[in-house]
Scaffold this motif. Structure first.
Motif, PDB file in Angstrom:
ATOM      1  N   GLU A 127      -8.109  -0.196   5.835  1.00 17.79           N
ATOM      2  CA  GLU A 127      -7.704   0.373   4.549  1.00 17.79           C
ATOM      3  C   GLU A 127      -8.783   0.300   3.476  1.00 17.79           C
ATOM      4  O   GLU A 127      -8.630   0.874   2.402  1.00 17.79           O
ATOM      5  N   GLN A 128      -9.848  -0.411   3.713  1.00 15.24           N
ATOM      6  CA  GLN A 128     -10.912  -0.526   2.721  1.00 15.24           C
ATOM      7  C   GLN A 128     -11.546   0.858   2.453  1.00 15.24           C
ATOM      8  O   GLN A 128     -11.435   1.750   3.298  1.00 15.24           O
ATOM      9  N   PRO A 129     -12.267   1.027   1.348  1.00 16.19           N
ATOM     10  CA  PRO A 129     -12.526   0.061   0.265  1.00 16.19           C
ATOM     11  C   PRO A 129     -11.351   0.000  -0.706  1.00 16.19           C
ATOM     12  O   PRO A 129     -10.519   0.907  -0.767  1.00 16.19           O
ATOM     13  N   PHE A 130     -11.301  -1.100  -1.476  1.00 12.82           N
ATOM     14  CA  PHE A 130     -10.297  -1.290  -2.508  1.00 12.82           C
ATOM     15  C   PHE A 130     -10.993  -1.267  -3.869  1.00 12.82           C
ATOM     16  O   PHE A 130     -12.073  -1.822  -4.026  1.00 12.82           O
ATOM     17  N   VAL A 131     -10.356  -0.613  -4.833  1.00 14.41           N
ATOM     18  CA  VAL A 131     -10.958  -0.457  -6.155  1.00 14.41           C
ATOM     19  C   VAL A 131      -9.959  -0.864  -7.221  1.00 14.41           C
ATOM     20  O   VAL A 131      -8.773  -0.517  -7.145  1.00 14.41           O
ATOM     21  N   TYR A 132     -10.425  -1.622  -8.193  1.00 19.64           N
ATOM     22  CA  TYR A 132      -9.646  -1.984  -9.373  1.00 19.64           C
ATOM     23  C   TYR A 132     -10.459  -1.554 -10.582  1.00 19.64           C
ATOM     24  O   TYR A 132     -11.643  -1.916 -10.691  1.00 19.64           O
ATOM     25  N   ASP A 133      -9.855  -0.787 -11.479  1.00 18.17           N
ATOM     26  CA  ASP A 133     -10.623  -0.223 -12.590  1.00 18.17           C
ATOM     27  C   ASP A 133      -9.816  -0.253 -13.875  1.00 18.17           C
ATOM     28  O   ASP A 133      -8.926   0.562 -14.087  1.00 18.17           O
ATOM     29  N   GLU A 134     -10.107  -1.237 -14.716  1.00 21.17           N
ATOM     30  CA  GLU A 134      -9.549  -1.323 -16.054  1.00 21.17           C
ATOM     31  C   GLU A 134     -10.703  -1.323 -17.051  1.00 21.17           C
ATOM     32  O   GLU A 134     -11.869  -1.476 -16.673  1.00 21.17           O
ATOM     33  N   LYS A 135     -10.398  -1.166 -18.347  1.00 19.61           N
ATOM     34  CA  LYS A 135     -11.461  -1.044 -19.341  1.00 19.61           C
ATOM     35  C   LYS A 135     -12.342  -2.283 -19.413  1.00 19.61           C
ATOM     36  O   LYS A 135     -13.550  -2.188 -19.633  1.00 19.61           O
ATOM     37  N   ASP A 136     -11.751  -3.463 -19.237  1.00 21.98           N
ATOM     38  CA  ASP A 136     -12.526  -4.690 -19.425  1.00 21.98           C
ATOM     39  C   ASP A 136     -12.927  -5.377 -18.131  1.00 21.98           C
ATOM     40  O   ASP A 136     -13.732  -6.304 -18.134  1.00 21.98           O
ATOM     41  N   VAL A 137     -12.382  -4.946 -17.001  1.00 21.03           N
ATOM     42  CA  VAL A 137     -12.733  -5.555 -15.725  1.00 21.03           C
ATOM     43  C   VAL A 137     -12.522  -4.529 -14.610  1.00 21.03           C
ATOM     44  O   VAL A 137     -11.562  -3.755 -14.634  1.00 21.03           O
ATOM     45  N   ALA A 138     -13.448  -4.530 -13.666  1.00 22.84           N
ATOM     46  CA  ALA A 138     -13.344  -3.643 -12.510  1.00 22.84           C
ATOM     47  C   ALA A 138     -13.992  -4.321 -11.312  1.00 22.84           C
ATOM     48  O   ALA A 138     -14.833  -5.216 -11.464  1.00 22.84           O
ATOM     49  N   TYR A 139     -13.556  -3.913 -10.121  1.00 25.89           N
ATOM     50  CA  TYR A 139     -14.245  -4.404  -8.928  1.00 25.89           C
ATOM     51  C   TYR A 139     -14.216  -3.360  -7.823  1.00 25.89           C
ATOM     52  O   TYR A 139     -13.344  -2.471  -7.792  1.00 25.89           O
ATOM     53  N   LEU A 140     -15.169  -3.486  -6.920  1.00 31.67           N
ATOM     54  CA  LEU A 140     -15.220  -2.729  -5.673  1.00 31.67           C
ATOM     55  C   LEU A 140     -15.217  -3.743  -4.539  1.00 31.67           C
ATOM     56  O   LEU A 140     -16.048  -4.649  -4.504  1.00 31.67           O
TER      57      LEU A 140
END
Length: 264
Positions: free
Chosen positions: A162-175
């Motif tokens: 299922e990868q990749p996973f992404v988190y995207d908010e204004k103050d924090v994000a990750y890949l």
């Protein structure tokens, strides 16, 4: 074993959806069935998301983790009055200890040990898992319970699929990407974080971000092998269930739970 360094600062933010209440309910059901403990070790306690509720419920808790950064966050949360229900004379207590789960020890035996949130999967050699089980057996009082969960081999395969996973908010994000070794049933999680610097613009050209990277390796083990290690150590295996239920695991189960007891 050295993980969760800079990640510790944003761990709670990114783990908001983790099923902490379900882990608590599973532990409580076990305690109601086999005896309410007075002292509990939370092995791999992280930022205290289980240790603190247990202490608020009146237990004497030892929060053990190898990461000083995670323990620092846990201590700061416990030191806030709201973490103790708004007052400081509750019967529950917490003592935070930086120790390795492979050779942890306390001055006196504990009544129960929990090791949730797939902590044992971070031990990537079988002899290390056996050492953690042995240390737990030695740290428990006769009749004490050992409750833990692990990711199943199938769950690590799913991460890779299922990868990749992404988190995207204004103050924090990750890949988050994964590299899976099916022969060892081992997965490497590679995470790249972008954290907004305090005091910079909320968004746009004026926003400044710090970038850092972390790598976390986990390994799954055959559940029969785990059961054998428990038995060889001296534990009585009471239950082997899956996914926060009392149902037996299947080939598609994600999280395997073990309930073991040190004989009286």
């Amino acid at each position: 074993m050295r993980t969760y360094r800079q990640f510790a600062a944003v761990y709670d933010r990114l783990m908001e959806e983790m099923p902490y209440s379900e882990w608590m309910n599973f532990a409580r059901r076990c305690f109601e069935r086999y005896g309410i403990p007075k002292s509990i070790v939370d092995l791999g306690c992280g930022t205290g998301n289980l240790a603190i509720p247990l202490a608020r419920s009146g237990f004497g808790v030892f929060g053990i983790d190898i990461s000083s950064e995670m323990l620092s966050v846990a201590r700061s949360k416990w030191d806030e009055p709201t973490a103790r229900g708004g007052y400081r004379d509750e019967p529950g207590t917490i003592r935070w200890l930086q120790q390795d789960m492979r050779d942890w020890e306390l001055p006196e035996a504990a009544d129960a040990v929990i090791c949730f949130c797939d902590c044992l999967n971070y031990l990537t050699e079988g002899h290390d898992v056996a050492a953690a089980i042995q240390a737990t057996y030695e740290g428990l009082a006769p009749g004490g319970l050992f409750l833990f969960d692990v990711h199943s081999p199938r769950q690590l395969e799913r991460y890779a699929e299922e990868q990749p996973f992404v988190y995207d908010e204004k103050d924090v994000a990750y890949l988050w990407t994964c590299d899976y070794d099916p022969d060892r049933m081992e997965i490497e999680h590679s995470l790249t974080f972008f954290i907004q610097e305090p005091g910079t613009a909320a968004s746009g050209a004026g926003a400044l971000y710090s970038r850092f990277e972390e790598s976390h390796v986990q390994r799954a083990y055959d559940p029969e092998w785990i059961a054998e290690r428990l038995g060889e150590t001296g534990f009585e295996l009471l239950h082997r269930v899956a996914d926060f239920t009392w149902d037996a695991p299947t080939a598609e189960s994600e999280r395997l739970f073990f309930v073991a007891r040190k004989p009286k």
